[in-house]
Design an enzyme around this catalytic site. Sequence first.
Site, PDB file in Angstrom:
ATOM      1  N   GLY A  69       0.795  -1.233   0.000  1.00  0.00           N
ATOM      2  CA  GLY A  69       0.000   0.000   0.000  1.00  0.00           C
ATOM      3  C   GLY A  69       0.823   1.276   0.000  1.00  0.00           C
ATOM      4  O   GLY A  69       0.743   2.081   0.932  1.00  0.00           O
ATOM      5  N   GLY A 112      -0.573   8.192   1.087  1.00  0.00           N
ATOM      6  CA  GLY A 112      -0.526   8.285   2.543  1.00  0.00           C
ATOM      7  C   GLY A 112       0.774   7.853   3.206  1.00  0.00           C
ATOM      8  O   GLY A 112       1.874   8.132   2.740  1.00  0.00           O
ATOM      9  N   ILE A 113       0.592   7.148   4.318  1.00  0.00           N
ATOM     10  CA  ILE A 113       1.721   6.752   5.163  1.00  0.00           C
ATOM     11  C   ILE A 113       2.670   5.810   4.398  1.00  0.00           C
ATOM     12  O   ILE A 113       3.892   5.903   4.515  1.00  0.00           O
ATOM     13  CB  ILE A 113       1.178   6.064   6.440  1.00  0.00           C
ATOM     14  CG1 ILE A 113       0.337   7.059   7.240  1.00  0.00           C
ATOM     15  CG2 ILE A 113       2.299   5.486   7.291  1.00  0.00           C
ATOM     16  CD1 ILE A 113      -0.557   6.424   8.302  1.00  0.00           C
ATOM     17  N   GLY A 114       2.104   4.935   3.590  1.00  0.00           N
ATOM     18  CA  GLY A 114       2.914   3.968   2.844  1.00  0.00           C
ATOM     19  C   GLY A 114       3.824   4.653   1.845  1.00  0.00           C
ATOM     20  O   GLY A 114       4.989   4.275   1.685  1.00  0.00           O
ATOM     21  N   SER A 163      -3.783   0.244  14.507  1.00  0.00           N
ATOM     22  CA  SER A 163      -4.413   1.532  14.846  1.00  0.00           C
ATOM     23  C   SER A 163      -4.846   1.482  16.304  1.00  0.00           C
ATOM     24  O   SER A 163      -5.180   0.407  16.824  1.00  0.00           O
ATOM     25  CB  SER A 163      -5.646   1.748  13.964  1.00  0.00           C
ATOM     26  OG  SER A 163      -6.400   2.833  14.460  1.00  0.00           O
ATOM     27  N   TYR A 175     -13.679  -1.782  10.748  1.00  0.00           N
ATOM     28  CA  TYR A 175     -12.279  -1.331  10.704  1.00  0.00           C
ATOM     29  C   TYR A 175     -11.585  -1.658  12.030  1.00  0.00           C
ATOM     30  O   TYR A 175     -10.468  -2.194  12.047  1.00  0.00           O
ATOM     31  CB  TYR A 175     -12.255   0.175  10.428  1.00  0.00           C
ATOM     32  CG  TYR A 175     -10.873   0.777  10.354  1.00  0.00           C
ATOM     33  CD1 TYR A 175     -10.033   0.551   9.256  1.00  0.00           C
ATOM     34  CD2 TYR A 175     -10.390   1.590  11.386  1.00  0.00           C
ATOM     35  CE1 TYR A 175      -8.765   1.115   9.191  1.00  0.00           C
ATOM     36  CE2 TYR A 175      -9.124   2.153  11.325  1.00  0.00           C
ATOM     37  CZ  TYR A 175      -8.319   1.916  10.226  1.00  0.00           C
ATOM     38  OH  TYR A 175      -7.052   2.481  10.160  1.00  0.00           O
TER      39      TYR A 175
END
Length: 294
Positions: free
Chosen positions: A10, A14-16, A139, A166
């Site tokens: 991923g 974003g973060i990836g 998370s 989630y």
Amino acid sequence: MSAPVCLITGTTSGIGRETAQALAADGYQLVMACRDEIRAGELRRALIEESGNEAIDVLRCDLSSLASVRRAVAEFRSRHDRLDLLINNAGTMTTRFQRSADGLELTLAANYLGPWLLTRLLLDPLLAAAPARIVTVASAVHLRGSIDPTTLRTEQGRGYSGLAAYARSKLGNVMATLSQAEKLEGTGITANCLHPGVVSTNITGDTNALLRLGMKLISPLILSEARGAATSLHLARDPSLSGTSGCYFDEHQAIAEPAETARDRGEREALWVWSSRFCDLPPAWPDTARRKNT
Ligand SMILES: NC(=O)c1ccc[n+]([C@@H]2O[C@H](COP(=O)([O-])OP(=O)(O)OC[C@H]3O[C@@H](n4cnc5c(N)ncnc54)[C@H](OP(=O)(O)O)[C@@H]3O)[C@@H](O)[C@H]2O)c1
């Protein structure tokens, strides 16, 4: 000696993306496992240009499909015989009940079961590289999750909540990490997971207006994507963590207490056995013969 190999999932946003950028600059042989090959290919070209590191590759992988994960692992193994760093970063959140190709609730399939299978099937290259690290982006929302493996095959989506799905998938990530650490003890492979902070990314893109409003209200507390990648990078490369395994880290890179369910060995094992059965694999991992030799 050739550069260490990292597989990260991923990285198209974003973060990836931030994490991949830092690891490319570090000189890793970087394999980006993404479901969108076109966007991943564009990123690959940008990272090569920016870092001068040519050893950046794309692997097609839709984590919500077990067949796609298996194909990606076969492809990875045809190109590499070692894996020094596995970062399970990809994640998704949805508003309505959807089923994966394998008939599971989609968020659970993409966020939990796909990465679980990916990690499990990458054991040999991880062992070949040991000391090696598994880093999973979970998370803090996992603290609100609950998971009952006995109902996962048959659930119909009545009263579906995207946030609850989630949270459940992220609880699965933390439980998987603690199980992996326990099962891999003595192999030289560590497994840790993390909360990256609340980060401004695409993750809330397909969620309801209320959640997006909530994010707006707390906007002064929202981290940049670069800050969001800091904890993943800390777990991936900080030399002081070489012997640390089975821990959950917060966004300040401090070890935090995971949910009670994740700390419960019986609950973890029940999920592990369910996951193994669903993927048609024996629960033992590493297998008993291999453990005797390690
Ligand atoms: N942002 C936050 O506040 C926050 C907080 C706690 C935890 N996290 C976790 O941080 C991780 C990164 O998320 P992010 O915030 O950076 O979100 P993001 O910008 O939406 O990035 C998510 C990445 O995961 C990929 N992905 C989604 N579903 C996939 C699938 N089925 N197969 C393969 N790749 C898939 C996406 O690919 P596409 O581009 O193809 O969609 C994208 O590259 C996730 O695990 C998330 O749960 C985020």
